[in-house]
Write an enzyme that holds these catalytic residues in place. Structure first.
Site, PDB file in Angstrom:
ATOM      1  N   GLY A 148      81.776  45.917  62.425  1.00  0.00           N
ATOM      2  CA  GLY A 148      82.223  46.343  61.101  1.00  0.00           C
ATOM      3  C   GLY A 148      83.612  45.825  60.784  1.00  0.00           C
ATOM      4  O   GLY A 148      84.096  44.882  61.406  1.00  0.00           O
ATOM      5  N   GLY A 170      80.952  34.098  66.339  1.00  0.00           N
ATOM      6  CA  GLY A 170      82.092  33.253  65.957  1.00  0.00           C
ATOM      7  C   GLY A 170      82.776  32.651  67.178  1.00  0.00           C
ATOM      8  O   GLY A 170      82.918  33.306  68.215  1.00  0.00           O
ATOM      9  N   GLN A 171      83.238  31.432  67.019  1.00  0.00           N
ATOM     10  CA  GLN A 171      83.918  30.699  68.094  1.00  0.00           C
ATOM     11  C   GLN A 171      85.261  31.352  68.475  1.00  0.00           C
ATOM     12  O   GLN A 171      85.770  31.122  69.559  1.00  0.00           O
ATOM     13  CB  GLN A 171      84.113  29.239  67.651  1.00  0.00           C
ATOM     14  CG  GLN A 171      84.958  28.379  68.548  1.00  0.00           C
ATOM     15  CD  GLN A 171      84.379  28.221  69.957  1.00  0.00           C
ATOM     16  OE1 GLN A 171      83.174  28.393  70.164  1.00  0.00           O
ATOM     17  NE2 GLN A 171      85.240  27.931  70.914  1.00  0.00           N
ATOM     18  N   HIS A 200      83.241  37.106  59.598  1.00  0.00           N
ATOM     19  CA  HIS A 200      81.892  37.667  59.681  1.00  0.00           C
ATOM     20  C   HIS A 200      81.019  37.107  58.551  1.00  0.00           C
ATOM     21  O   HIS A 200      79.846  36.793  58.749  1.00  0.00           O
ATOM     22  CB  HIS A 200      81.918  39.188  59.490  1.00  0.00           C
ATOM     23  CG  HIS A 200      82.667  39.936  60.552  1.00  0.00           C
ATOM     24  ND1 HIS A 200      83.832  40.611  60.300  1.00  0.00           N
ATOM     25  CD2 HIS A 200      82.394  40.112  61.867  1.00  0.00           C
ATOM     26  CE1 HIS A 200      84.248  41.190  61.417  1.00  0.00           C
ATOM     27  NE2 HIS A 200      83.407  40.894  62.387  1.00  0.00           N
ATOM     28  N   GLN A 209      82.482  48.586  75.442  1.00  0.00           N
ATOM     29  CA  GLN A 209      83.297  47.391  75.655  1.00  0.00           C
ATOM     30  C   GLN A 209      84.803  47.665  75.522  1.00  0.00           C
ATOM     31  O   GLN A 209      85.604  46.738  75.545  1.00  0.00           O
ATOM     32  CB  GLN A 209      82.847  46.247  74.756  1.00  0.00           C
ATOM     33  CG  GLN A 209      83.088  46.432  73.265  1.00  0.00           C
ATOM     34  CD  GLN A 209      82.422  45.336  72.453  1.00  0.00           C
ATOM     35  OE1 GLN A 209      81.206  45.304  72.310  1.00  0.00           O
ATOM     36  NE2 GLN A 209      83.206  44.430  71.891  1.00  0.00           N
ATOM     37  N   SER A 236      90.532  38.266  62.132  1.00  0.00           N
ATOM     38  CA  SER A 236      90.105  39.244  63.136  1.00  0.00           C
ATOM     39  C   SER A 236      90.243  40.621  62.500  1.00  0.00           C
ATOM     40  O   SER A 236      91.181  40.854  61.713  1.00  0.00           O
ATOM     41  CB  SER A 236      91.032  39.151  64.351  1.00  0.00           C
ATOM     42  OG  SER A 236      90.954  40.341  65.120  1.00  0.00           O
ATOM     43  N   SER A 237      89.341  41.530  62.853  1.00  0.00           N
ATOM     44  CA  SER A 237      89.457  42.892  62.306  1.00  0.00           C
ATOM     45  C   SER A 237      90.778  43.514  62.737  1.00  0.00           C
ATOM     46  O   SER A 237      91.344  44.355  62.048  1.00  0.00           O
ATOM     47  CB  SER A 237      88.293  43.756  62.795  1.00  0.00           C
ATOM     48  OG  SER A 237      87.075  43.137  62.431  1.00  0.00           O
ATOM     49  N   ARG A 238      91.291  43.101  63.892  1.00  0.00           N
ATOM     50  CA  ARG A 238      92.549  43.681  64.406  1.00  0.00           C
ATOM     51  C   ARG A 238      93.770  43.204  63.628  1.00  0.00           C
ATOM     52  O   ARG A 238      94.845  43.791  63.773  1.00  0.00           O
ATOM     53  CB  ARG A 238      92.715  43.362  65.890  1.00  0.00           C
ATOM     54  CG  ARG A 238      91.725  44.125  66.754  1.00  0.00           C
ATOM     55  CD  ARG A 238      92.045  44.027  68.235  1.00  0.00           C
ATOM     56  NE  ARG A 238      91.258  44.948  69.007  1.00  0.00           N
ATOM     57  CZ  ARG A 238      90.089  44.648  69.600  1.00  0.00           C
ATOM     58  NH1 ARG A 238      89.594  43.438  69.501  1.00  0.00           N
ATOM     59  NH2 ARG A 238      89.428  45.564  70.287  1.00  0.00           N
TER      60      ARG A 238
HETATM   61  O1  PAF Z   1      82.333  40.400  68.506  1.00  0.00           O
HETATM   62  C1  PAF Z   1      82.053  41.579  68.272  1.00  0.00           C
HETATM   63  O2  PAF Z   1      82.300  42.114  67.169  1.00  0.00           O
HETATM   64  C2  PAF Z   1      81.422  42.434  69.369  1.00  0.00           C
HETATM   65  O3  PAF Z   1      81.926  42.096  70.620  1.00  0.00           O
HETATM   66  C3  PAF Z   1      79.879  42.391  69.347  1.00  0.00           C
HETATM   67  C4  PAF Z   1      79.352  41.006  69.628  1.00  0.00           C
HETATM   68  C5  PAF Z   1      79.378  42.868  67.992  1.00  0.00           C
HETATM   69  C6  PAF Z   1      79.329  43.331  70.424  1.00  0.00           C
HETATM   70  O4  PAF Z   1      79.755  44.636  70.225  1.00  0.00           O
END
Ligand code: PAF
Length: 291
Positions: free
Chosen positions: A32, A148-149, A38, A62, A186-188
């Site tokens: 998200g 994504g790379q 994305h 993760q 990046s979302s961050r």
């Molecule tokens: O890249 C991400 O956003 C995450 O690591 C993924 C591939 C959705 C797995 O949770």
């Protein structure tokens, strides 16, 4: 567009699309907080596949304790609005309890690749990624899945698990999307204040310097790493975690690059935010990389 929260419903919808309608499925796995990176994946999925599924799941497995799981940006309403404009067919947005049912005890570990680079700083991270991606691929059984790379090591881990476990999905890797400053999306990035955001562009500048040195004939891995390091160190707000120059397929550290395809990967902190980025040198199969 339908939002699906249950594994079972997602499986049965996908089965129907595949079997009864004989249509191809593209999956874009995300956590998200969608940005243009994305959306470039969604666009390609839309172009290549009949039916597009975007998964939105902030995967607790993760994140290590003390990482940013709690504060990771979440806004499903906004993400849904964006994906409606992109003509996505399904959003799969399960809860953690749905994804990891009671007594969940089966994890996927891609040995070797998972322990390098990000795996050193974030032990267990790729076990979480490999597990959730395997679950998603099993539920949806997409023909193609798009990554994504920017998350170079993640792409290697995913390609390896798909090959090793004989999954039938083809993995499509698309280039990193950048801000005009060169900062990788990046979302961050949402956590960066304006000064940190400006400073963070140094990562791409450093990688670009290495690219130029390589183009001028530099083939010494340590020298390229040192060029990247010294460029990042000119930025007082940057705290470098690592610069690595390695074989782009195995992540083995390289001293002499010769004619290998090389990954230069960087992780650095700006304030509380940890960012990663990378550059591939001597890439053989062009911009779009397939497994
Ligand atoms: O890249 C991400 O956003 C995450 O690591 C993924 C591939 C959705 C797995 O949770």
């Amino acid at each position: 567009m339908e939002i699906i929260n249950r594994r079972q419903r997602m499986s049965s919808v996908s089965r129907k699309v595949r079997r009864d309608q004989d249509r191809t499925i593209g999956l874009v796995p995300t956590m998200g907080a969608l940005h243009d990176g994305h959306l470039s994946l969604v666009r390609e999925a839309r172009r290549m596949c009949d039916v597009v599924v975007v998964s939105v799941f902030v995967n607790p497995a993760q994140f290590a304790p003390g990482e940013d799981f709690e504060r990771y940006p979440r806004d499903l309403t906004k993400d849904t609005a964006v994906l409606t404009d992109y003509n996505v067919d399904y959003i799969f947005a399960p809860s953690p309890e749905e994804m990891y049912p009671k007594n969940f005890s089966t994890y996927v570990t891609v040995e070797g690749l998972s322990e390098q680079l990000e795996g050193v700083v974030r032990p267990g991270h790729f076990r979480g990624v490999a597990t959730v991606v395997t679950i998603l691929l099993n539920i949806i059984r997409p023909d193609f899945a798009f990554f994504g790379q920017k998350d170079a090591q993640q792409t290697l881990v995913v390609k390896r698990l798909v090959r090793d476990l004989a999954l039938e999905t083809e993995i499509v890797i698309l280039p990193t999307v950048r801000e005009p400053s060169g900062l990788a999306l990046s979302s961050r990035n949402a956590f960066l204040n304006p000064e940190e955001r400006q400073s963070a562009a140094v990562i791409h500048r450093a990688l670009t310097r290495a690219e130029s040195a390589y183009a001028e004939g530099e083939r010494n891995g340590a020298k390229l790493a040192s060029l990247v390091r010294s460029t990042i160190e000119t930025e007082p707000r940057a705290r470098l975690d690592y610069v690595s120059v390695s074989d782009a397929d195995t992540l083995e550290k390289l001293d002499k690059l010769n004619d290998k395809t090389v990954l230069i990967a960087v992780a650095a902190r700006f304030g509380q935010t940890r960012l990663i980025d990378n550059l591939v040198l001597n890439q053989r199969d062009g911009v779009k990389i397939k497994s």
